[in-house]
Write a protein that holds these residues in place. Structure first.
Motif, PDB file in Angstrom:
ATOM      1  N   VAL A 185     -77.170 -13.199  22.354  1.00 28.85           N
ATOM      2  CA  VAL A 185     -78.492 -13.713  21.968  1.00 28.85           C
ATOM      3  C   VAL A 185     -78.583 -13.792  20.444  1.00 28.85           C
ATOM      4  O   VAL A 185     -78.352 -12.791  19.749  1.00 28.85           O
ATOM      5  CB  VAL A 185     -79.630 -12.813  22.519  1.00 28.85           C
ATOM      6  N   LYS A 186     -78.931 -14.972  19.962  1.00 27.30           N
ATOM      7  CA  LYS A 186     -79.007 -15.180  18.511  1.00 27.30           C
ATOM      8  C   LYS A 186     -80.103 -14.309  17.892  1.00 27.30           C
ATOM      9  O   LYS A 186     -81.213 -14.230  18.408  1.00 27.30           O
ATOM     10  CB  LYS A 186     -79.335 -16.654  18.214  1.00 27.30           C
ATOM     11  N   ASN A 187     -79.779 -13.685  16.782  1.00 26.87           N
ATOM     12  CA  ASN A 187     -80.741 -12.887  16.002  1.00 26.87           C
ATOM     13  C   ASN A 187     -81.472 -11.843  16.853  1.00 26.87           C
ATOM     14  O   ASN A 187     -82.657 -11.575  16.638  1.00 26.87           O
ATOM     15  CB  ASN A 187     -81.769 -13.798  15.322  1.00 26.87           C
ATOM     16  N   CYS A 188     -80.757 -11.283  17.823  1.00 21.78           N
ATOM     17  CA  CYS A 188     -81.376 -10.350  18.777  1.00 21.78           C
ATOM     18  C   CYS A 188     -81.738  -9.030  18.103  1.00 21.78           C
ATOM     19  O   CYS A 188     -82.739  -8.402  18.429  1.00 21.78           O
ATOM     20  CB  CYS A 188     -80.382 -10.131  19.909  1.00 21.78           C
ATOM     21  N   ILE A 189     -80.904  -8.577  17.156  1.00 23.11           N
ATOM     22  CA  ILE A 189     -81.157  -7.314  16.462  1.00 23.11           C
ATOM     23  C   ILE A 189     -81.500  -7.633  15.011  1.00 23.11           C
ATOM     24  O   ILE A 189     -80.769  -8.392  14.369  1.00 23.11           O
ATOM     25  CB  ILE A 189     -79.887  -6.412  16.469  1.00 23.11           C
ATOM     26  N   GLY A 190     -82.572  -7.057  14.511  1.00 22.89           N
ATOM     27  CA  GLY A 190     -82.893  -7.344  13.109  1.00 22.89           C
ATOM     28  C   GLY A 190     -84.180  -6.685  12.686  1.00 22.89           C
ATOM     29  O   GLY A 190     -84.774  -5.901  13.428  1.00 22.89           O
ATOM     30  N   SER A 191     -84.594  -6.996  11.480  1.00 25.89           N
ATOM     31  CA  SER A 191     -85.801  -6.370  10.933  1.00 25.89           C
ATOM     32  C   SER A 191     -86.480  -7.367   9.995  1.00 25.89           C
ATOM     33  O   SER A 191     -85.875  -8.352   9.582  1.00 25.89           O
ATOM     34  CB  SER A 191     -85.410  -5.118  10.142  1.00 25.89           C
ATOM     35  N   PHE A 192     -87.741  -7.078   9.707  1.00 27.91           N
ATOM     36  CA  PHE A 192     -88.437  -7.832   8.670  1.00 27.91           C
ATOM     37  C   PHE A 192     -88.295  -7.040   7.377  1.00 27.91           C
ATOM     38  O   PHE A 192     -88.783  -5.912   7.292  1.00 27.91           O
ATOM     39  CB  PHE A 192     -89.924  -7.972   9.005  1.00 27.91           C
ATOM     40  N   GLN A 193     -87.597  -7.560   6.439  1.00 28.29           N
ATOM     41  CA  GLN A 193     -87.386  -6.852   5.173  1.00 28.29           C
ATOM     42  C   GLN A 193     -87.248  -7.876   4.057  1.00 28.29           C
ATOM     43  O   GLN A 193     -86.283  -8.644   4.041  1.00 28.29           O
ATOM     44  CB  GLN A 193     -86.112  -5.998   5.279  1.00 28.29           C
ATOM     45  N   THR A 194     -88.195  -7.889   3.162  1.00 25.93           N
ATOM     46  CA  THR A 194     -88.181  -8.916   2.122  1.00 25.93           C
ATOM     47  C   THR A 194     -87.165  -8.586   1.040  1.00 25.93           C
ATOM     48  O   THR A 194     -87.080  -7.443   0.596  1.00 25.93           O
ATOM     49  CB  THR A 194     -89.582  -8.998   1.463  1.00 25.93           C
ATOM     50  N   SER A 195     -86.434  -9.590   0.630  1.00 23.36           N
ATOM     51  CA  SER A 195     -85.527  -9.403  -0.504  1.00 23.36           C
ATOM     52  C   SER A 195     -86.382  -9.249  -1.766  1.00 23.36           C
ATOM     53  O   SER A 195     -87.515  -9.743  -1.810  1.00 23.36           O
ATOM     54  CB  SER A 195     -84.598 -10.617  -0.647  1.00 23.36           C
ATOM     55  N   ILE A 196     -85.837  -8.569  -2.783  1.00 21.15           N
ATOM     56  CA  ILE A 196     -86.665  -8.376  -3.990  1.00 21.15           C
ATOM     57  C   ILE A 196     -86.820  -9.700  -4.745  1.00 21.15           C
ATOM     58  O   ILE A 196     -87.757  -9.869  -5.517  1.00 21.15           O
ATOM     59  CB  ILE A 196     -86.100  -7.281  -4.931  1.00 21.15           C
TER      60      ILE A 196
END
Ligand code: GLY
Length: 340
Positions: free
Chosen positions: A137-148
């Motif tokens: 599954v594409k992008n199944c594991i991840g988080s919302f984390q903004t780059s600086i």
């Protein structure tokens, strides 16, 4: 939202990094960006001449937990601390993975993105989604984390083939469809050269930012960015099982066209949008000759992270009017194949 620096703002970009007083800086590259883009980066920013680098394998097949483990091991070997900076130099696969690896290493190391593909510039570079594929599954594991920060310089586009460049145009097409008739009327006629210009890239990123700022966590309006992607991702995943794997944008232009057929049936959407999309596809993607059946894509539609037992789609009722979470029955889906 993160700070976006564009070409011409190099002094501000470097001052911004220096103000953070990092202990060390490490650049994450893949086999391609190591060869083609790192020398350009060092040329644009001579102060990066001696930064260390971590090299990961390129390509969607490597967007996996095994490669994240490899990146974490290299971060350990390079003594990356919570006061280090990781610079992700690459396309969307690399920026998604580098963001994920950095944001989880030692409970979070700052990272910034320098996208080197058109697709990553207008999509992955803004919005704070990080992640990897898992269990097919594409992008199944991840988080919302903004780059600086993000630094955008079209100079990197000179390293790409025209197929890779065209791959990035489809998210710009999508952004225009979500923005306004004026934006769509302009974008549907752009040449590849126009798509690559810094002004058009800026305009496209601004549309995405405007949407993401209203719904960072993707619970509402941000889902409009999924238009074309429910069917498009399923086509893309299926294409990996064939001898003619598609690039993301190639699958999404097919997904956008197919989803318009469904929108016409469920939401009474004007067929003009689909016909114009077909014209764009024929003009920019004349070489795509990819066919698929309902049986080919249904397994992927049912396991897409956006769907449970029903299939939900973000469908365009008209330009700049996207209906998120529209329930599409299997019968409706079957019907769309008759008219495809
Ligand atoms: N690429 C879709 C999003 O960032 O939400």
């Amino acid at each position: 939202m993160n700070n976006i620096f564009y070409t011409g703002q190099e002094v501000d970009f470097i001052s911004f990094i220096e103000s953070k007083k990092y202990e060390s800086i490490c650049v994450l590259v893949d086999a391609k960006t190591n060869g083609f883009c790192l020398p350009i980066l060092k040329n644009v920013f001579p102060s990066f001449e001696n930064v260390s680098s971590i090299v990961m394998p390129d390509g969607e097949v490597n967007k996996s937990i095994e490669i994240v483990q490899l990146i974490w091991s290299e971060m350990l070997a390079n003594s990356i601390s919570r006061n280090s900076l990781i610079i992700n130099l690459g396309g969307g696969v690399l920026t998604d993975m580098g963001g994920f690896a950095a944001s989880t290493f030692k409970r979070g190391v700052d990272f910034l993105n320098i996208p080197t593909t058109l697709l990553a510039m207008v999509d992955a570079s803004a919005g704070g989604k990080t992640g990897i594929n898992f269990g097919g599954v594409k992008n199944c594991i991840g988080s919302f984390q903004t780059s600086i920060a993000t630094y955008i310089n079209p100079i990197f586009l000179n390293t790409l083939s025209s197929r890779q460049l065209l791959n990035g145009t489809v998210e710009m097409i999508k952004h225009a469809l979500l923005k306004s008739d004026v934006a769509w009327d302009a974008v549907k006629n752009y040449s590849l050269h126009e798509f690559m210009s810094i002004d058009k890239i800026k305009q496209s990123i601004a549309i995405k930012q405007f949407i993401v700022e209203q719904d960072f966590n993707d619970n509402g309006i941000r889902q409009s960015l999924n238009v074309g992607h429910t069917i498009g991702h399923a086509i893309e995943s299926y294409s990996y099982q064939t001898n003619t794997p598609l690039l993301h944008g190639e699958a999404i232009i097919l997904g956008l066209i197919h989803e318009q057929l469904i929108a016409e049936s469920i939401l009474n959407t004007d067929s003009k949008i689909r016909k114009e999309l077909i014209d764009v596809k024929e003009r920019l993607f004349a070489n795509i000759n990819f066919t698929y059946t309902l049986n080919n894509i249904l397994p992927y539609l049912l396991q897409d992270k956006k769907n449970s037992s029903t299939i939900n789609m973000s469908l365009l009722a008209s330009i700049a009017n996207c209906k998120i979470q529209t329930v599409v029955s299997i019968d409706e889906l079957k019907k769309s194949f008759i008219n495809l």
